[in-house]
Design an enzyme around this catalytic site. Structure first.
Site, short mmCIF file in Angstrom:
data_model
loop_
_atom_site.label_atom_id
_atom_site.label_comp_id
_atom_site.label_asym_id
_atom_site.label_seq_id
_atom_site.Cartn_x
_atom_site.Cartn_y
_atom_site.Cartn_z
CD GLU A 170 -3.06 -1.00 2.22
OE1 GLU A 170 -3.01 -0.21 2.93
OE2 GLU A 170 -3.92 -1.81 2.05
CD GLU A 382 -3.42 -6.23 4.17
OE1 GLU A 382 -4.42 -5.09 4.37
OE2 GLU A 382 -2.22 -5.81 4.08
C1 BG6 Z 1 -4.19 -2.21 5.45
C2 BG6 Z 1 -2.84 -2.49 5.81
O1 BG6 Z 1 -4.27 -0.81 5.00
O2 BG6 Z 1 -5.27 -2.37 6.17
C3 BG6 Z 1 -2.90 -3.18 7.10
O3 BG6 Z 1 -2.07 -3.04 4.76
C4 BG6 Z 1 -3.98 -2.74 8.13
O4 BG6 Z 1 -1.61 -3.20 7.79
C5 BG6 Z 1 -5.30 -3.12 7.41
O5 BG6 Z 1 -3.76 -3.34 9.48
C6 BG6 Z 1 -6.33 -2.56 8.18
O6 BG6 Z 1 -6.40 -1.23 8.55
P1 BG6 Z 1 -6.61 -0.82 9.97
O7 BG6 Z 1 -6.37 0.69 10.03
O8 BG6 Z 1 -8.10 -1.07 10.22
O9 BG6 Z 1 -5.64 -1.60 10.59
#
Ligand code: BG6
Length: 482
Positions: A170, A382
């Site tokens: 990201e 993800e």
């Molecule tokens: C993505 C990242 O942005 O989303 C992760 O790659 C992150 O590292 C995940 O934890 C979820 O976002 P957040 O802010 O809810 O932890």
């Protein structure tokens, strides 16, 4: 599209789950690891929810064997994790730390022992602080060589066992939060010129790593993971359709066109010129980017939500750092770029407690768009739901997470039927972990970890949630039983 027959997921589909070093490992100063930008940043008052840190995180550094065993029992096909640069090069460059290298050797070997494909992210936001102090990290072109040197060290050491590599996690998020919103290190706000320069350096670092990997291991699979939020025009008004086009060029294609084609979108570049914020590009850079793009094997997609674009007048809303980091629904604010677009909420879709839009079909849209525009295979690196979980009689019932994942996998299946070449689906996350700005109460895992915001509370014991057993079945039936 409608199909009379559906094919579903390919036979060798990689059902996976993901994590990142800073969010799970802990052991922040163990065995020669250097200090990172995040180790510093979390100590600035007010930056993270209840001042949480990843000092101990969920102690994966010491408990990885237990975690991998749970993965094996679940039947996981791939585990995506990141390597902490400062464990390998405590100062970012120069002296190498053998203890750090051997930690990841052990992790990779443990995964392979159970037939789990390691998928390695080279950079998931934790940069050695020494590089910040030496030359301001990503702001200086010198980071390109240091990053490529670090990445090459990983390729040489693990390339015999690791086939899937993700260069950057990201880039769009860590740079916009770091240089526009002030919410990630180095905590700068509204610095557009540096933001674009930093991005060019990150692009060159990514490209250099791709070229180095392919030189060593031509058959390795490599890509970058992009936080992709597909965008809907607010309505059929032409100026809102144009706002969507502006959003796509500046927020999505600006990065994905580099990874896939090695070029910046023309209209975005023209906009940057009028704003006086184009990055400095050296002779040969664009050729390097193009060469690397030709070697990239997949587009990595981190998908959480879609957004809406509506025309934003020149005196309209700007970028704000008023995000919901508490889990109190309805506290996020509309953001935008004056003169181009703003991103109001989508009334048709529900949201999470952290005000993230829930839109399973958006995942299919990601795949369709990438397939049409780039014709590249896709790794969903993800996707997941951050929620409050509770332990009841030693169990964690998370039907909301199962419902979320089920709906997204159904749409992903349709994307496969649409002809998209989806290679892998990694949920976020495997165990519960530190959510950078939202503490430990925002849980994403299949495996509950007993800890609270304050690291002195909790046993760190692991409890598989209901979703763990549900995903086990999904994997066993290759996505047929959801
Ligand atoms: C993505 C990242 O942005 O989303 C992760 O790659 C992150 O590292 C995940 O934890 C979820 O976002 P957040 O802010 O809810 O932890």
């Amino acid at each position: 599209m409608y199909f009379k027959e559906t094919k579903g997921f390919p036979k060798d589909f990689l059902w996976g789950s993901a994590s990142a070093a800073y969010q799970v490992e802990g052991g922040w100063d163990a065995d020669g690891k250097g200090v990172t930008n995040w180790d510093k940043f979390v100590r600035i008052p007010g930056k993270t929810f209840k001042a949480t840190t990843g000092d101990k995180a969920v102690d994966h550094y010491h408990r990885f064997k237990e975690d991998v065993k749970l993965m094996a029992d679940m039947g996981l096909k791939t585990y995506r994790f990141s390597i902490a640069w400062a464990r390998i090069y405590p100062n970012g460059n120069g002296e190498i730390n053998e203890a750090g290298l051997s930690f990841y050797d052990d992790l990779i070997n443990e995964l392979i022992k159970y037939g789990i494909e390691p998928m390695v992210t080279v950079y998931h936001w934790d940069m050695p602080q020494a590089l910040e102090e030496e030359y301001h990290g990503w702001e200086n072109r010198r980071i390109v060589d240091d990053y490529v040197n670090y990445a090459t060290t990983l390729f040489k050491r693990y390339g015999d066992r690791v086939k899937y590599w993700i260069t950057m996690n990201e880039q769009n998020i860590f740079t916009s939060f770091g240089w526009l919103k002030g919410m990630h290190p180095p905590g700068k706000e509204n610095d557009m010129k540096t933001f674009y320069q930093v991005n060019h350096h990150a692009n060159m670092a990514h490209a250099g790593a791709v070229l180095a990997l392919k030189e060593l291991y031509p058959d390795a699979k490599v890509g970058a993971s992009f936080a992709y939020s597909p965008c809907y025009a607010f309505d059929r008004k032409p100026e809102n359709a144009m706002a969507k086009a502006d959003y796509d060029d500046l927020q999505n294609y600006w990065w994905m066109d580099i990874y896939a084609y090695g070029r910046y979108p023309r209209s975005a570049w023209a906009y940057l010129e009028t704003m006086g914020v184009t990055p400095d590009i050296q002779d040969g850079d664009m050729e390097t980017l193009r060469k690397a793009a030709a070697l990239v094997n997949f587009m990595g997609v981190n998908y959480y939500q879609t957004c809406v674009a509506e025309y934003n007048p020149i005196d309209g809303v700007g970028m704000s750092n008023a995000m919901n980091t508490t889990g109190k629904k309805g506290t996020a604010q509309v953001q935008g770029v004056p003169g181009l677009y703003k991103n109001p909420a989508n009334d048709f879709l529900p949201t999470t407690d952290w005000d993230w839009t829930i839109d399973p079909m958006g995942l299919r849209m990601c795949c369709r768009d990438i397939t049409s525009r780039y014709d590249l295979p896709i790794v969903i690196s993800e996707n997941g739901l951050g929620a409050f979980d509770k332990v009841e009689d030693g169990q964690v019932h998370d039907p909301y997470r199962i419902a979320y994942l089920k709906a997204h996998i159904e749409e992903l299946k349709k994307a496969c039927d649409d002809g998209c070449q989806v290679l892998a689906y990694c949920t976020w996350s495997y165990t519960d972990l530190l959510s950078w700005l939202n503490g430990y109460q925002k849980r994403y895992g299949f495996v509950y970890v007993d800890r609270e915001e304050d690291e002195n509370y909790g046993t760190l014991n692991r409890i598989p949630k209901d979703s763990y057993y549900w995903y086990q079945k999904v994997i066993e039936t290759n996505g047929e039983e959801l």
